[in-house]
Design a protein around this motif. Sequence first.
Motif, PDB file in Angstrom:
ATOM      1  N   ARG A  36       0.824  -1.212   0.000  1.00 25.63           N
ATOM      2  CA  ARG A  36       0.000   0.000   0.000  1.00 25.63           C
ATOM      3  C   ARG A  36       0.853   1.256   0.000  1.00 25.63           C
ATOM      4  O   ARG A  36       0.530   2.221  -0.643  1.00 25.63           O
ATOM      5  CB  ARG A  36      -0.897   0.015   1.233  1.00 25.63           C
ATOM      6  N   ARG A  39       2.515   2.004  -3.640  1.00 25.81           N
ATOM      7  CA  ARG A  39       1.743   1.937  -4.868  1.00 25.81           C
ATOM      8  C   ARG A  39       0.715   3.048  -4.993  1.00 25.81           C
ATOM      9  O   ARG A  39      -0.321   2.852  -5.593  1.00 25.81           O
ATOM     10  CB  ARG A  39       1.031   0.606  -4.943  1.00 25.81           C
ATOM     11  N   THR A  40       0.995   4.186  -4.429  1.00 25.65           N
ATOM     12  CA  THR A  40       0.044   5.278  -4.571  1.00 25.65           C
ATOM     13  C   THR A  40       0.359   6.071  -5.827  1.00 25.65           C
ATOM     14  O   THR A  40       1.505   6.132  -6.271  1.00 25.65           O
ATOM     15  CB  THR A  40       0.072   6.210  -3.350  1.00 25.65           C
ATOM     16  N   ARG A  41      -0.642   6.664  -6.394  1.00 32.47           N
ATOM     17  CA  ARG A  41      -0.488   7.431  -7.616  1.00 32.47           C
ATOM     18  C   ARG A  41      -0.693   8.899  -7.310  1.00 32.47           C
ATOM     19  O   ARG A  41      -1.570   9.261  -6.524  1.00 32.47           O
ATOM     20  CB  ARG A  41      -1.552   6.955  -8.605  1.00 32.47           C
ATOM     21  N   ALA A  42       0.087   9.751  -7.904  1.00 32.74           N
ATOM     22  CA  ALA A  42      -0.062  11.190  -7.697  1.00 32.74           C
ATOM     23  C   ALA A  42      -1.372  11.666  -8.302  1.00 32.74           C
ATOM     24  O   ALA A  42      -1.835  11.155  -9.320  1.00 32.74           O
ATOM     25  CB  ALA A  42       1.115  11.932  -8.333  1.00 32.74           C
ATOM     26  N   TRP A  43      -1.986  12.642  -7.653  1.00 30.76           N
ATOM     27  CA  TRP A  43      -3.206  13.223  -8.188  1.00 30.76           C
ATOM     28  C   TRP A  43      -2.875  14.150  -9.354  1.00 30.76           C
ATOM     29  O   TRP A  43      -1.792  14.733  -9.417  1.00 30.76           O
ATOM     30  CB  TRP A  43      -3.906  14.053  -7.128  1.00 30.76           C
TER      31      TRP A  43
END
Length: 84
Positions: A36, A39-43
């Motif tokens: 978690r 694996r975050t994506r930029a806004w």
Amino acid sequence: MSTRHARRLADTGAFSRIARGLIDQGSVDRYLQSKRMGRTRAWAEHTAWGAVAMLAGHDADWLGATQASAFDRAFVSSPRSTIS
């Protein structure tokens, strides 16, 4: 996560096995937490500015339902300690 995927991860050592057919819950929790975090994506820029506007108490009427939902998940549903 499917049973097959969990078995594969146990076979590779990502999960610790307690006994035949049993996987250590702590190793699963650590694995999921590590995935978690990375694996975050930029806004998109307009979404980020919308979040800033909403946090400042202004309307962000240019945001669609998807962006507003992302904001809710990131800030409204999160514990306060993760925001500051």
